[in-house]
Design a protein around this motif. Structure first.
Motif, short mmCIF file in Angstrom:
data_model
loop_
_atom_site.label_atom_id
_atom_site.label_comp_id
_atom_site.label_asym_id
_atom_site.label_seq_id
_atom_site.Cartn_x
_atom_site.Cartn_y
_atom_site.Cartn_z
N ALA A 96 0.84 -1.19 0.00
CA ALA A 96 0.00 0.00 0.00
C ALA A 96 0.88 1.24 0.00
CB ALA A 96 -0.91 0.01 1.23
N LYS A 97 0.61 2.16 -0.94
CA LYS A 97 1.34 3.42 -0.99
C LYS A 97 0.54 4.46 -0.20
CE LYS A 97 4.04 6.10 -4.32
NZ LYS A 97 4.32 6.30 -5.77
N VAL A 98 1.11 4.92 0.91
CA VAL A 98 0.43 5.87 1.79
C VAL A 98 0.90 7.27 1.42
CG1 VAL A 98 0.07 6.60 4.16
CG2 VAL A 98 0.18 4.17 3.62
N GLU A 99 -0.02 8.12 0.93
CA GLU A 99 0.33 9.45 0.42
C GLU A 99 -0.58 10.54 0.96
OE1 GLU A 99 1.71 8.63 -4.02
OE2 GLU A 99 0.05 7.34 -3.40
N ASN A 100 -1.49 10.17 1.87
CA ASN A 100 -2.34 11.12 2.56
C ASN A 100 -2.19 10.91 4.06
OD1 ASN A 100 -3.63 12.53 0.46
ND2 ASN A 100 -5.15 10.92 0.19
N VAL A 101 -2.30 11.98 4.83
CA VAL A 101 -2.35 11.84 6.28
C VAL A 101 -3.71 11.25 6.64
CG1 VAL A 101 -2.37 13.06 8.48
CG2 VAL A 101 -0.75 13.73 6.71
N ILE A 102 -3.69 10.08 7.28
CA ILE A 102 -4.93 9.42 7.69
C ILE A 102 -4.86 9.10 9.18
CG2 ILE A 102 -5.49 8.46 5.43
CD1 ILE A 102 -4.19 5.86 6.21
N SER A 103 -5.99 8.77 9.77
CA SER A 103 -6.04 8.51 11.21
C SER A 103 -5.28 7.22 11.54
CB SER A 103 -7.49 8.38 11.67
OG SER A 103 -8.07 7.20 11.14
N THR A 104 -4.96 7.06 12.83
CA THR A 104 -4.24 5.87 13.28
C THR A 104 -5.06 4.61 13.00
OG1 THR A 104 -3.19 7.15 15.03
CG2 THR A 104 -3.13 4.76 15.26
N ASP A 105 -6.38 4.67 13.24
CA ASP A 105 -7.22 3.50 12.99
C ASP A 105 -7.20 3.12 11.51
OD1 ASP A 105 -7.88 3.34 15.65
OD2 ASP A 105 -9.82 4.35 15.43
N GLN A 126 5.05 10.63 9.40
CA GLN A 126 6.12 9.67 9.06
C GLN A 126 6.50 8.85 10.28
OE1 GLN A 126 9.88 10.44 6.53
NE2 GLN A 126 10.60 10.75 8.62
N GLN A 127 6.61 9.50 11.43
CA GLN A 127 6.94 8.80 12.67
C GLN A 127 5.86 7.77 13.00
OE1 GLN A 127 9.73 9.32 14.05
NE2 GLN A 127 9.65 8.51 16.12
N LEU A 128 4.60 8.14 12.81
CA LEU A 128 3.50 7.23 13.09
C LEU A 128 3.55 6.02 12.16
CD1 LEU A 128 0.82 6.60 14.55
CD2 LEU A 128 -0.35 7.95 12.79
N ARG A 182 3.90 2.19 13.53
CA ARG A 182 2.83 1.21 13.32
C ARG A 182 3.30 0.06 12.42
NH1 ARG A 182 0.60 0.86 17.20
NH2 ARG A 182 -1.01 -0.39 16.18
N SER A 183 4.17 0.35 11.45
CA SER A 183 4.71 -0.72 10.60
C SER A 183 5.55 -1.69 11.43
CB SER A 183 5.57 -0.13 9.48
OG SER A 183 4.78 0.68 8.62
N LYS A 184 6.35 -1.15 12.35
CA LYS A 184 7.15 -2.01 13.23
C LYS A 184 6.24 -2.86 14.12
CE LYS A 184 11.40 0.65 14.01
NZ LYS A 184 12.15 1.39 15.05
N THR A 185 5.26 -2.22 14.73
CA THR A 185 4.36 -2.91 15.66
C THR A 185 3.62 -4.05 14.96
OG1 THR A 185 4.05 -0.92 16.99
CG2 THR A 185 2.39 -2.64 17.20
N LEU A 242 16.22 7.67 9.21
CA LEU A 242 15.41 6.59 8.65
C LEU A 242 16.11 5.25 8.80
CD1 LEU A 242 14.16 8.37 5.42
CD2 LEU A 242 12.81 7.87 7.47
N ARG A 243 17.43 5.25 8.64
CA ARG A 243 18.20 4.02 8.78
C ARG A 243 18.14 3.52 10.22
NH1 ARG A 243 18.74 -0.14 7.39
NH2 ARG A 243 20.74 -1.13 7.16
N SER A 244 18.30 4.44 11.19
CA SER A 244 18.26 4.05 12.60
C SER A 244 16.86 3.59 13.01
CB SER A 244 18.71 5.21 13.49
OG SER A 244 17.79 6.29 13.42
N ALA A 245 15.83 4.07 12.27
CA ALA A 245 14.46 3.65 12.53
C ALA A 245 14.15 2.30 11.90
CB ALA A 245 13.48 4.70 12.02
#
Length: 277
Positions: A163-172, A204-206, A210-213, A245-248
């Protein structure tokens, strides 16, 4: 194979993203001049106002005077001064040489979640004849919910779907998209064009967290080593961005959608200089 390198093929489904129509060899857009955006093929008056046609109609009901039209990942910006039916009259905020098929976003204007175009569906039909293989992955643009991902899976079972995420969307909504996909690509170019600058880093941080989790692959695209285009070497900000980004533990970077694409060998050299690569 001879270089003993893993090769992955990303098949991008751009969806119904609005794009600039036919401009022949291109058009020089001049700062402070007024232009009219309209559906491809429409006749406009007065003729003295230059016309730029577009394909794939954006959601015109939710835009207003003062909104910004961001073209080509923000390389050209125009402010809307008048709305009339399918016509958008706007003033260029900077000069830019515009070519056919460049994408544009009206900042804050969201695409529908079911964003697969007719061309996308035809491509999915052709892919059904390919052998199932993990080296080929399908990338679905502007995903804001699981529906288009499920549609792609139904048409092409066996192929990983990103999935290409290109809009700010809610956490849910983000969790729904990540869970329904085999991985995420964060498209920072369209994200920056569609969002306030202050929101980009937070989102970006979110996405990273969430991808890690949810234990899904994360690819970051656009904006990598941007100073290479101007001076042939990265800036301190470029290095800090990539180092962060690398450290993340971002899994991969797409340099094709960034200025680094013009300097592939220099970019690879920079990447390999980071510890752990």
């Amino acid at each position: 194979h001879s270089l003993q390198m893993d090769i992955e093929i990303l098949i991008d489904l751009p969806g119904e993203k609005p794009i600039i129509g036919s401009l022949g060899s291109g058009m020089q857009v001049q700062q402070n001049l007024v232009y009219t955006l309209c559906s491809d093929g429409k006749e406009l008056l007065p003729q003295e106002i230059p016309t730029i046609n577009f394909l794939n109609r954006p959601d015109l009901e939710n835009i207003k005077i003062g909104d910004v039209v961001s073209v080509a990942d923000g390389e050209l910006e125009m402010i809307i001064e008048e709305l009339s039916g399918d016509h958008i009259r706007c003033r260029a905020l900077n000069s830019f040489f515009l070519r056919t098929n460049r994408s544009f976003i009206i900042r804050g204007n969201k695409l529908p979640a079911q964003a697969l175009s007719r061309q996308d569906l035809l491509l999915l039909q052709e892919m059904q004849h390919l052998p199932e293989q993990s080296s080929v992955k399908i990338l679905v643009s502007f995903v804001t919910e699981a529906v288009p991902l499920q549609h792609v899976r139904a048409n092409c079972p066996g192929f990983p779907v990103l999935a290409k995420v290109e809009n700010v969307i809610s956490t849910d909504c983000l969790d729904e998209v990540i869970s329904a996909s085999d991985g995420i690509m964060l498209g920072r170019g369209d994200l920056s064009a569609a969002s306030r600058m202050a929101d980009i880093f937070i989102f970006q941080q979110l996405v990273i967290e969430r991808s890690k989790t949810l234990n899904k692959q994360l690819i970051v695209a656009t904006g990598l080593f941007g100073e290479l285009k101007n001076s042939g070497k990265p800036s301190i900000s470029d290095i800090m961005d990539f180092g962060y980004l690398r450290s993340a533990q971002v899994n991969a970077f797409l340099i094709a959608e960034s200025n680094a694409a013009q300097y592939p060998f220099e970019t690879l050299h920079l990447i390999r200089n980071f510890d752990g690569l």
